[in-house]
Enzyme design. Structure first.
Site, PDB file in Angstrom:
ATOM      1  CG  ASP A   1     -98.797  -3.741  95.267  1.00 19.14           C
ATOM      2  OD1 ASP A   1     -99.120  -3.680  94.054  1.00 19.14           O
ATOM      3  OD2 ASP A   1     -98.133  -2.852  95.829  1.00 19.14           O
TER       4      ASP A   1
ATOM      5  CD  GLU B   1     -95.828  -2.386  79.135  1.00 20.38           C
ATOM      6  OE1 GLU B   1     -95.990  -1.176  79.427  1.00 20.38           O
ATOM      7  OE2 GLU B   1     -96.167  -3.328  79.886  1.00 20.38           O
TER       8      GLU B   1
ATOM      9  CE  LYS C   1    -102.266  12.236  92.493  1.00 24.67           C
ATOM     10  NZ  LYS C   1    -101.472  13.354  91.906  1.00 24.67           N
TER      11      LYS C   1
ATOM     12  CD  GLU D   1     -97.519 -10.690  81.612  1.00 24.92           C
ATOM     13  OE1 GLU D   1     -97.306 -10.196  82.743  1.00 24.92           O
ATOM     14  OE2 GLU D   1     -96.701 -11.405  81.009  1.00 24.92           O
TER      15      GLU D   1
ATOM     16  CG  ASP E   1    -100.910   3.107  87.048  1.00 24.50           C
ATOM     17  OD1 ASP E   1    -101.498   3.383  88.120  1.00 24.50           O
ATOM     18  OD2 ASP E   1    -100.129   3.887  86.482  1.00 24.50           O
TER      19      ASP E   1
ATOM     20  CG  ASP F   1    -105.330   1.870  75.625  1.00 25.20           C
ATOM     21  OD1 ASP F   1    -105.022   2.226  76.776  1.00 25.20           O
ATOM     22  OD2 ASP F   1    -106.472   1.496  75.304  1.00 25.20           O
TER      23      ASP F   1
END
Length: 234
Positions: free
Chosen positions: A160, A74, A128, A49, A124, A101
């Site tokens: 989403d 993570e 922008k 994951e 994320d 990362d």
């Protein structure tokens, strides 16, 4: 940014303390592996994951499937610590949790083609335009994510941010040897806290499942930037 960290049930390690690529099976077993021994086809399959957040899904999978092995990545130190603490308290040992990362770890630290599944949920989207180079899925980097999968392995993705999701779908649809499917829902229901919350709110969610039919190669759109406009992908 915190330095990369490798956590297992027995303790924490820096990358300097470990071989590269990471000896994942050895870390889970807690005993040295024979470097001359061939890979055992009976070894439990690995699932990854990327960006596990607070670790709800990752910990649930570790508990529900003790016959499998799980690798979580993570970048947020507090979330990595949260998952590691919970997993150790629950007494499960079929996991490795990396802080760092994901693209760097995929390119320089992890073995290639070892995972049966890669999960990416609500990453994320960096909406922008000046930040979009940080996205996990890009034509120049998607091969690093897919390169973690063995042939026949599956990528699961949900977001989403529908515009971003459509861009990911378009990107994956252009990957050679990748079979893409849209999913209305997962059989077992929401997999993360975000997904449960967004479903309760009635927010649309885009879900993708992709199966890798052959070893990952460079995305055609990423080749010019990676190898140069006049050179073949090799």
């Amino acid at each position: 940014m915190h330095p990369a960290l490798v956590s297992v049930v027995a303790g924490d390690f820096t990358l300097r303390e470990l071989a590269s690529p990471l000896p994942l099976a050895e870390l889970v077993r807690g005993a040295p592996a024979d470097p001359a021994a061939p890979a055992d086809p009976a070894d439990p399959p690995w699932e990854i994951e990327l960006g596990f957040g607070k670790g709800r899904y990752l910990l649930a999978r570790c508990l529900a499937s003790p016959e499998r092995r799980f690798l979580g990545i993570e970048i947020a130190a507090e979330y990595q610590r949260l998952f590691v603490g919970r997993a150790r308290r629950r007494g499960v040992a079929n996991w490795v949790a990396l802080r760092g990362d994901a693209l760097y770890l995929a390119s320089a630290v992890l073995p290639a083609g070892f995972a049966a599944a890669v999960h990416v949920y609500f990453p994320d989207p960096w909406p922008k335009s000046r930040h979009q180079k940080r996205r996990l899925f890009d034509a120049e980097t998607v091969d690093l994510v897919l390169g973690l999968l063995r042939p026949g392995g599956r990528l699961f993705f949900a977001t989403d941010f529908l515009d971003y999701g459509e861009r990911v779908a378009e990107l994956l649809a252009g990957c050679p040897g990748l079979e893409l499917e849209r999913r209305r829902a997962w059989e077992e229901g929401p997999r993360t806290n975000y997904e449960a919350k967004y479903e309760a709110e009635g927010r649309p969610i885009l879900r993708l499942e992709a199966t890798l039919a052959a070893p990952a190669v460079l995305h055609p759109r990423g080749i010019p930037a990676i190898v140069g406009p006049d050179r073949p992908a090799g």
